[in-house]
Design a protein around this motif. Sequence first.
Motif, PDB file in Angstrom:
ATOM      1  N   ASP A 141       0.775  -1.255   0.030  1.00 47.11           N
ATOM      2  CA  ASP A 141      -0.025  -0.101  -0.058  1.00 47.11           C
ATOM      3  C   ASP A 141       0.932   1.012  -0.090  1.00 47.11           C
ATOM      4  OD1 ASP A 141      -2.454  -1.539  -0.085  1.00 47.11           O
ATOM      5  OD2 ASP A 141      -2.180  -1.781   2.233  1.00 47.11           O
ATOM      6  N   ALA A 142       2.076   1.176   0.082  1.00 44.88           N
ATOM      7  CA  ALA A 142       2.933   2.360   0.043  1.00 44.88           C
ATOM      8  C   ALA A 142       3.172   3.003  -1.313  1.00 44.88           C
ATOM      9  CB  ALA A 142       4.395   1.837   0.255  1.00 44.88           C
ATOM     10  N   LYS A 143       3.250   4.263  -1.185  1.00 45.83           N
ATOM     11  CA  LYS A 143       3.333   5.051  -2.275  1.00 45.83           C
ATOM     12  C   LYS A 143       4.430   4.715  -3.365  1.00 45.83           C
ATOM     13  CE  LYS A 143       3.586  10.091  -4.033  1.00 45.83           C
ATOM     14  NZ  LYS A 143       3.845  11.546  -3.709  1.00 45.83           N
ATOM     15  N   GLN A 144       4.505   4.522  -4.672  1.00 46.75           N
ATOM     16  CA  GLN A 144       5.516   4.146  -5.387  1.00 46.75           C
ATOM     17  C   GLN A 144       6.552   5.283  -5.779  1.00 46.75           C
ATOM     18  OE1 GLN A 144       6.137   0.994  -6.673  1.00 46.75           O
ATOM     19  NE2 GLN A 144       8.090   1.851  -7.165  1.00 46.75           N
ATOM     20  N   LEU A 145       7.745   4.958  -5.054  1.00 47.29           N
ATOM     21  CA  LEU A 145       8.634   6.109  -5.324  1.00 47.29           C
ATOM     22  C   LEU A 145       9.273   6.310  -6.939  1.00 47.29           C
ATOM     23  CD1 LEU A 145      11.321   5.963  -2.595  1.00 47.29           C
ATOM     24  CD2 LEU A 145       9.576   7.538  -2.828  1.00 47.29           C
ATOM     25  N   GLU A 146       9.170   7.408  -7.465  1.00 46.53           N
ATOM     26  CA  GLU A 146       9.600   7.520  -8.684  1.00 46.53           C
ATOM     27  C   GLU A 146      10.976   7.795  -8.750  1.00 46.53           C
ATOM     28  OE1 GLU A 146       7.049  10.426 -10.605  1.00 46.53           O
ATOM     29  OE2 GLU A 146       5.378   9.058 -10.297  1.00 46.53           O
ATOM     30  N   LEU A 147      11.856   6.937  -8.444  1.00 42.75           N
ATOM     31  CA  LEU A 147      13.436   7.162  -8.366  1.00 42.75           C
ATOM     32  C   LEU A 147      14.032   6.683  -9.938  1.00 42.75           C
ATOM     33  CD1 LEU A 147      14.661   5.549  -5.149  1.00 42.75           C
ATOM     34  CD2 LEU A 147      14.049   7.932  -5.569  1.00 42.75           C
ATOM     35  N   THR A 148      15.139   7.513 -10.381  1.00 38.94           N
ATOM     36  CA  THR A 148      15.720   7.129 -11.486  1.00 38.94           C
ATOM     37  C   THR A 148      16.561   5.771 -11.094  1.00 38.94           C
ATOM     38  OG1 THR A 148      17.637   8.409 -11.026  1.00 38.94           O
ATOM     39  CG2 THR A 148      16.004   9.577 -12.108  1.00 38.94           C
ATOM     40  N   GLU A 149      17.171   5.352 -12.204  1.00 35.76           N
ATOM     41  CA  GLU A 149      17.954   4.119 -12.031  1.00 35.76           C
ATOM     42  C   GLU A 149      19.109   4.287 -11.270  1.00 35.76           C
ATOM     43  OE1 GLU A 149      20.214   0.471 -14.782  1.00 35.76           O
ATOM     44  OE2 GLU A 149      18.631   1.938 -15.684  1.00 35.76           O
ATOM     45  N   ARG A 150      19.936   5.634 -11.549  1.00 31.78           N
ATOM     46  CA  ARG A 150      20.919   5.946 -10.781  1.00 31.78           C
ATOM     47  C   ARG A 150      20.569   6.150  -9.279  1.00 31.78           C
ATOM     48  NH1 ARG A 150      25.874   4.884 -11.312  1.00 31.78           N
ATOM     49  NH2 ARG A 150      26.533   6.128 -13.152  1.00 31.78           N
ATOM     50  N   GLU A 151      19.409   6.868  -9.156  1.00 33.40           N
ATOM     51  CA  GLU A 151      19.110   7.284  -7.733  1.00 33.40           C
ATOM     52  C   GLU A 151      18.748   5.681  -6.952  1.00 33.40           C
ATOM     53  OE1 GLU A 151      17.086  11.555  -8.345  1.00 33.40           O
ATOM     54  OE2 GLU A 151      15.769   9.729  -8.447  1.00 33.40           O
ATOM     55  N   GLN A 152      18.323   4.807  -7.617  1.00 33.15           N
ATOM     56  CA  GLN A 152      17.997   3.605  -6.995  1.00 33.15           C
ATOM     57  C   GLN A 152      19.472   2.892  -6.591  1.00 33.15           C
ATOM     58  OE1 GLN A 152      14.916   2.116  -6.199  1.00 33.15           O
ATOM     59  NE2 GLN A 152      15.942   0.898  -4.848  1.00 33.15           N
ATOM     60  N   GLU A 153      20.235   3.102  -7.494  1.00 34.66           N
ATOM     61  CA  GLU A 153      21.555   2.557  -7.214  1.00 34.66           C
ATOM     62  C   GLU A 153      22.283   2.954  -5.897  1.00 34.66           C
ATOM     63  OE1 GLU A 153      25.110   0.846 -10.169  1.00 34.66           O
ATOM     64  OE2 GLU A 153      24.061   2.712 -10.827  1.00 34.66           O
ATOM     65  N   ILE A 154      22.059   4.236  -6.087  1.00 35.55           N
ATOM     66  CA  ILE A 154      22.745   5.031  -4.900  1.00 35.55           C
ATOM     67  C   ILE A 154      22.125   4.793  -3.479  1.00 35.55           C
ATOM     68  CG2 ILE A 154      23.251   7.458  -4.151  1.00 35.55           C
ATOM     69  CD1 ILE A 154      23.797   8.305  -6.841  1.00 35.55           C
ATOM     70  N   PHE A 155      20.548   4.881  -3.495  1.00 36.52           N
ATOM     71  CA  PHE A 155      19.937   4.523  -2.296  1.00 36.52           C
ATOM     72  C   PHE A 155      20.472   3.255  -1.878  1.00 36.52           C
ATOM     73  CE2 PHE A 155      15.463   5.429  -0.890  1.00 36.52           C
ATOM     74  CZ  PHE A 155      15.662   5.762   0.486  1.00 36.52           C
ATOM     75  N   GLN A 156      20.622   2.113  -2.793  1.00 40.70           N
ATOM     76  CA  GLN A 156      20.879   0.908  -2.212  1.00 40.70           C
ATOM     77  C   GLN A 156      22.182   0.670  -1.386  1.00 40.70           C
ATOM     78  OE1 GLN A 156      19.240  -2.114  -1.818  1.00 40.70           O
ATOM     79  NE2 GLN A 156      20.751  -2.811  -0.828  1.00 40.70           N
ATOM     80  N   VAL A 178      27.174  12.682  -6.524  1.00 39.88           N
ATOM     81  CA  VAL A 178      26.462  11.672  -5.460  1.00 39.88           C
ATOM     82  C   VAL A 178      25.438  12.734  -4.494  1.00 39.88           C
ATOM     83  CG1 VAL A 178      26.668  10.336  -3.614  1.00 39.88           C
ATOM     84  CG2 VAL A 178      28.361   9.897  -5.624  1.00 39.88           C
ATOM     85  N   LYS A 179      25.930  13.563  -4.102  1.00 39.91           N
ATOM     86  CA  LYS A 179      25.552  14.683  -3.332  1.00 39.91           C
ATOM     87  C   LYS A 179      24.085  15.337  -3.888  1.00 39.91           C
ATOM     88  CE  LYS A 179      29.252  16.202  -0.449  1.00 39.91           C
ATOM     89  NZ  LYS A 179      30.192  17.521  -0.216  1.00 39.91           N
ATOM     90  N   THR A 180      24.046  15.413  -4.969  1.00 43.60           N
ATOM     91  CA  THR A 180      22.992  15.768  -5.841  1.00 43.60           C
ATOM     92  C   THR A 180      21.999  14.874  -5.942  1.00 43.60           C
ATOM     93  OG1 THR A 180      24.276  17.485  -7.173  1.00 43.60           O
ATOM     94  CG2 THR A 180      22.185  16.743  -8.224  1.00 43.60           C
TER      95      THR A 180
END
Length: 212
Positions: A141-156, A178-180
């Motif tokens: 039920d969580a809201k889908q995050l609209e992360l780019t592929e690079r953002e998802q990679e960095i998040f992990q 990375v900071k951006t």
Amino acid sequence: MDEKKQVRVLLADDHRIVREGMKLILESVPKYKVVSEAANGDELMHKALQLSPDLIVSDLKMPGNPVFDSCKKLKEQLPEMKIMILTAFDESEDIYQALEAGIDGYIMKDTMPEQILSTMEMVYMGYSCYQPKISKQKKQDAKQLELTEREQEIFQLIVENLSNQEIAEKLYITEATVKTHVSSILRKTGQPNRSQAVLFAIKNGYVKVPTS
């Protein structure tokens, strides 16, 4: 880990046989020294404050003060001390509470001794090591995050405890880049800092929980 420095360990479990088993495992490695034992949450709190061990290895379900409450208070008073949960329970809610309490490691009691020792070493070195997998049930039920592929990679990589500099080196990009991306991740998750963003993502199943 500094091989010359003994790591002072406090063992906490309400079953004596478990404590004795863990002592046997630790006694096989000279770098670890069991300084005391606790059989309930109250003893855990008292002995940890009294002895200031380097590392606590504790059961999750014990009599007395709830372990999560004790660990959270200990982390506030002794932030340099590392805490690892050794348990038979891998419920998602328990793992979420462990994350919120600032616990450094979470591993199952049926884990091979070699892996327990390996996880202890990683935790002592400052890494977050969680063995069980987070249930995906809560993310439905969580809201889908609209992360780019690079953002998802960095998040992990953030979840895996890498600094901005380490992420930059791993992905062959600049630290400024990375900071951006991190700023964008915080904005999209609506979280004030990296720690809260990681907790939010793990709770909702957006990233994988790091293992030992």
